[in-house]
Design an enzyme around this catalytic site. Structure first.
Site, mmCIF file in Angstrom:
data_model
loop_
_atom_site.group_PDB
_atom_site.id
_atom_site.type_symbol
_atom_site.label_atom_id
_atom_site.label_comp_id
_atom_site.label_asym_id
_atom_site.label_seq_id
_atom_site.Cartn_x
_atom_site.Cartn_y
_atom_site.Cartn_z
ATOM 1 N N SER A 1 0.836 -1.205 0.000
ATOM 2 C CA SER A 1 0.000 0.000 0.000
ATOM 3 C C SER A 1 0.876 1.263 0.000
ATOM 4 C CB SER A 1 -0.953 -0.044 1.201
ATOM 5 O OG SER A 1 -1.921 0.967 1.123
ATOM 6 N N ASP B 1 -9.180 -5.137 -5.758
ATOM 7 C CA ASP B 1 -8.659 -3.929 -5.101
ATOM 8 C C ASP B 1 -9.242 -2.681 -5.771
ATOM 9 O OD1 ASP B 1 -7.191 -1.885 -3.917
ATOM 10 O OD2 ASP B 1 -5.297 -2.973 -4.011
ATOM 11 N N HIS C 1 -8.370 -4.403 -1.229
ATOM 12 C CA HIS C 1 -7.061 -3.817 -0.944
ATOM 13 C C HIS C 1 -6.397 -4.479 0.263
ATOM 14 C CE1 HIS C 1 -3.926 -0.804 -1.027
ATOM 15 N NE2 HIS C 1 -4.149 -0.518 0.242
#
Length: 365
Positions: free
Chosen positions: A145, A310, A343
């Site tokens: 991330s 995601d 995600h």
């Protein structure tokens, strides 16, 4: 304070990418495993927005870390083989100096006097940490991330500082949808009456703003496919008040929001969130190939991981990174998983991500 939590005093002043300066700043960090005599077995973990330096436990009675399944003896990032380093991000409220820290100039919290924070600053502070630990070149950088973008910033500013690179659920910049989500989160916090232009207190905390920001975030962290499986519509309860919580998915959001309220300082959240949206790897222009921001990062190989579900960092972003690495003649592997957790898959789909990271790192030794 546990003895495994350590602090690095950053150079004074620590100069920011956008020109600000910090004096007497610190970086909280933890390490696992042993650095070998040639100091070439170090793996640096770069965190996402919310986690701290405690990526995994240090002993069996320790609290689990945020990436417990990934790091440890015999695990994907094997602490019997690698010397693993993880720092709380500069600008956070997790032990490293951030907007909630005390400014030595006036003995008050920095709040909005904290310098403009960029991921380049987070990256540079980690390089200083590695050098403090006697490491001139990392075996690998691993960043999920926000950490994936921080890794990009690190390699652009310090080409060749790592031999290998693992980027997970990230890209070279935040797409408009992701920026819109984070913009709404920032707006929710700032518009809370208790935010008071940043002069809130523990007693008058911007609770509603932080809760709403977290709920918006949860919508983007997971996937509709997962929620369809977890939250059947038939399970309802009588709300405590008109239009109160009725559906299981509402209870889920409320639970996570309540847990988050005091886990993160509001202004620190604003700074790190904005740093993610400010980052754009294309602003870096390599001399050898100005249109390829990864042309000069000087690594041996990379593993790029994404997930079909995601929403924040769609798979086109990972494909773009892989394509640019190909153009730079850098060996890389691209894997797009079918994990349903969106995600957050890298945090919860243990079997899939452990195997991919383990297989890659074992091939780099």
């Amino acid at each position: 304070m546990p003895d495994y939590i350590k602090y690095l005093q950053l150079p004074s002043p620590f100069v920011f990418h956008r020109g600000g300066r910090l004096y007497e700043a610190e970086l909280q960090y933890e390490t696992w495993g042993q650095l070998n005599p040639s100091a070439d077995n170090a793996v640096l973990i770069l965190t996402g927005l919310s986690p701290d330096s405690h990526a995994c436990r240090h002993h069996k009675n320790d609290q689990p870390g945020w990436w417990e399944f990934m790091i440890g003896p015999g695990k994907a990032i094997d602490t019997d083989q690698f010397y693993v380093i993880c720092a709380s991000s500069l600008g956070s409220c997790k032990g490293s100096t951030g907007p909630a820290s005390i400014n030595p100039k006036n003995s008050r919290a920095y709040r909005f006097d904290f310098p403009d924070l960029c991921l380049q600053d987070v990256a540079n502070s980690n390089v200083l940490l590695c050098r403090h630990l006697g490491i001139d070149r990392l075996h690998a950088i691993v960043g999920p991330s926000m950490g994936g973008m921080t890794g990009t910033a690190l390699l652009q500013q310090h080409p060749g500082f790592a031999r290998h690179w693992v980027q997970i659920a990230a890209g070279l910049a935040s797409p408009p949808f992701s920026t819109a989500i984070r913009s709404l989160q920032r707006e929710a916090i700032i518009n809370d009456n208790n935010f008071n232009r940043g002069f809130y207190s523990r007693e008058d905390w911007p609770i509603d703003g932080m809760k709403f920001a977290r709920k918006i975030g949860m919508l983007s962290y997971r996937s509709a496919k997962e929620w369809n499986e977890r939250f059947p519509r038939s399970l309802k309860k009588v709300p405590d008040h008109p239009f109160g919580i009725e559906f299981p998915v509402e209870s889920y959001l409320e639970h996570h929001a309540n847990r988050f309220i005091h886990q993160f300082d509001p202004i620190c959240y604003l700074y790190l969130s904005r740093a993610m949206d400010w980052f754009d790897a294309y602003q870096y222009k390599p001399k050898t190939a100005p249109h390829n921001p990864l042309a000069d990062i000087n690594i041996e190989s990379a593993l790029i991981l994404g997930t079909e579900t995601d929403l924040l960092f769609p798979i086109d972003l990972q494909k773009q990174v892989s394509d640019l690495l190909d153009k730079a003649s850098i060996d890389n592997r691209l894997y797009i998983t079918d994990s349903i957790q969106g995600h957050d898959a890298f945090l919860v789909d243990e079997d899939t991500f452990s195997k991919l990271v383990a297989d890659y790192l074992s091939a780099t030794v």
